[in-house]
Design a protein around this motif. Structure first.
Motif, PDB file in Angstrom:
ATOM      1  N   ALA A 299       0.859  -1.190   0.000  1.00 56.37           N
ATOM      2  CA  ALA A 299       0.000   0.000   0.000  1.00 56.37           C
ATOM      3  C   ALA A 299       0.891   1.236   0.000  1.00 56.37           C
ATOM      4  N   PRO A 300       0.526   2.281  -0.749  1.00 53.16           N
ATOM      5  CA  PRO A 300       1.352   3.498  -0.753  1.00 53.16           C
ATOM      6  C   PRO A 300       1.389   4.125   0.635  1.00 53.16           C
ATOM      7  N   VAL A 301       2.542   4.646   1.006  1.00 54.22           N
ATOM      8  CA  VAL A 301       2.663   5.306   2.310  1.00 54.22           C
ATOM      9  C   VAL A 301       1.804   6.558   2.289  1.00 54.22           C
ATOM     10  N   PRO A 302       0.823   6.651   3.183  1.00 56.02           N
ATOM     11  CA  PRO A 302      -0.083   7.810   3.141  1.00 56.02           C
ATOM     12  C   PRO A 302       0.623   9.090   3.554  1.00 56.02           C
ATOM     13  N   GLN A 303       0.178  10.196   2.985  1.00 55.11           N
ATOM     14  CA  GLN A 303       0.696  11.493   3.398  1.00 55.11           C
ATOM     15  C   GLN A 303       0.324  11.748   4.850  1.00 55.11           C
ATOM     16  N   HIS A 304       1.205  12.392   5.575  1.00 58.58           N
ATOM     17  CA  HIS A 304       0.993  12.685   7.001  1.00 58.58           C
ATOM     18  C   HIS A 304       0.735  11.402   7.796  1.00 58.58           C
ATOM     19  N   LEU A 305       1.580  10.408   7.553  1.00 58.49           N
ATOM     20  CA  LEU A 305       1.417   9.106   8.209  1.00 58.49           C
ATOM     21  C   LEU A 305       1.391   9.239   9.725  1.00 58.49           C
TER      22      LEU A 305
ATOM     23  N   ARG B 198      -0.613  21.716   9.242  1.00 60.12           N
ATOM     24  CA  ARG B 198       0.028  20.856   8.243  1.00 60.12           C
ATOM     25  C   ARG B 198      -0.987  20.349   7.228  1.00 60.12           C
ATOM     26  N   LEU B 199      -2.129  19.907   7.696  1.00 60.88           N
ATOM     27  CA  LEU B 199      -3.137  19.362   6.796  1.00 60.88           C
ATOM     28  C   LEU B 199      -3.760  20.437   5.916  1.00 60.88           C
ATOM     29  N   HIS B 200      -3.901  21.638   6.440  1.00 62.45           N
ATOM     30  CA  HIS B 200      -4.444  22.746   5.648  1.00 62.45           C
ATOM     31  C   HIS B 200      -3.377  23.413   4.777  1.00 62.45           C
ATOM     32  N   GLY B 201      -2.102  23.139   5.061  1.00 59.01           N
ATOM     33  CA  GLY B 201      -1.025  23.786   4.322  1.00 59.01           C
ATOM     34  C   GLY B 201      -0.794  25.220   4.752  1.00 59.01           C
ATOM     35  N   LEU B 202      -0.796  25.463   6.070  1.00 58.08           N
ATOM     36  CA  LEU B 202      -0.698  26.823   6.603  1.00 58.08           C
ATOM     37  C   LEU B 202       0.568  27.013   7.419  1.00 58.08           C
ATOM     38  N   GLY B 203       1.246  28.135   7.183  1.00 56.26           N
ATOM     39  CA  GLY B 203       2.359  28.534   8.022  1.00 56.26           C
ATOM     40  C   GLY B 203       3.581  27.651   7.882  1.00 56.26           C
ATOM     41  N   ASP B 204       4.532  27.892   8.773  1.00 53.12           N
ATOM     42  CA  ASP B 204       5.774  27.120   8.793  1.00 53.12           C
ATOM     43  C   ASP B 204       6.097  26.691  10.219  1.00 53.12           C
TER      44      ASP B 204
END
Length: 222
Positions: free
Chosen positions: A58-64, A97-103
């Motif tokens: 199975a592909p390694v999911p993003q944000h495992l 991280r999930l929304h793609g916000l900030g650093d």
């Protein structure tokens, strides 16, 4: 249960939750610990967290790491049954991280949960009631606090203004927040960020954006 049947049985669960399964979920569908151990030794399953396994191939999911931690909150309940009710919600830096916000620094998975005894390295559970449904979005199969709720949580936790400002700027650019509405929600935090008692929500938004090196869009914030 033999390994072939166990694999077929586990696949029915893993196909619906990113290729992952917990040991408790496996036991509920008839695959005991001994069988799980054999599947790990044979390379059919990979251990990706305490009592959490990934099906080989199975592909390694993003944000495992976030998905593993969220499954560990309620290891006996399948993911698709936990998008409502009183289950835990991804929050704070992990929501960013999930929304793609900030650093914000990556390293700790953060979640809100009303009642959890989960203690895992690299996981922080904020004990709080599940937010109102209007403050939750489903992102990649996970319940996640909205950008506006995430920002208020970051302010409540006392995160530095520069990092919060970066989140605010990205959320505004992506259309995930309305700055006028956000300003009303965050006004209460103004004094905690060094502004006078008379400061307004727009004043705080402007300060946060300035701390992040961003310019406040005055027609929106003012």
């Amino acid at each position: 249960m033999d390994y072939v049947n166990a694999l077929v049985t586990l696949s029915r669960v893993t196909t619906q939750q990113w290729g992952l399964i917990t040991s408790e979920q496996a036991e509920q569908v008839g695959v005991d610990a001994a069988c799980l151990g054999g599947l790990v030794q044979s390379g059919v399953l990979t251990v990706v967290g305490s009592d959490v396994f990934q099906l080989a191939g199975a592909p390694v999911p993003q944000h495992l790491d976030i998905k593993v931690a969220w499954l560990q909150l309620e290891p006996g309940t399948p993911a698709w049954q936990r998008l409502s009710g009183n289950s835990g919600v991804v929050s704070h830096s992990s929501a960013c991280r999930l929304h793609g916000l900030g650093d914000l620094p990556v390293g700790t998975v953060e979640m809100l949960a009303a009642d959890s005894s989960l203690v895992e390295l690299g996981v922080r559970v904020h004990h709080a009631p599940r937010p109102d449904p209007t403050h939750i979005l489903v992102v990649d199969g996970l319940p996640v606090t909205t950008a506006e709720r995430t920002i208020t949580d970051l302010l409540y936790s006392g995160l530095d203004g520069g990092h919060v400002g970066g989140v605010v700027a990205d959320a505004a650019r992506l259309g995930l927040v309305d700055l006028r509405s956000l300003a009303q929600q965050v006004a209460v935090f103004a004094s905690a960020y060094g502004l006078p008692a008379s400061a307004s929500g727009p004043d705080l938004i402007s300060r946060l954006l300035a701390d992040a090196g961003e310019q406040a869009p005055s027609p929106v914030v003012g």
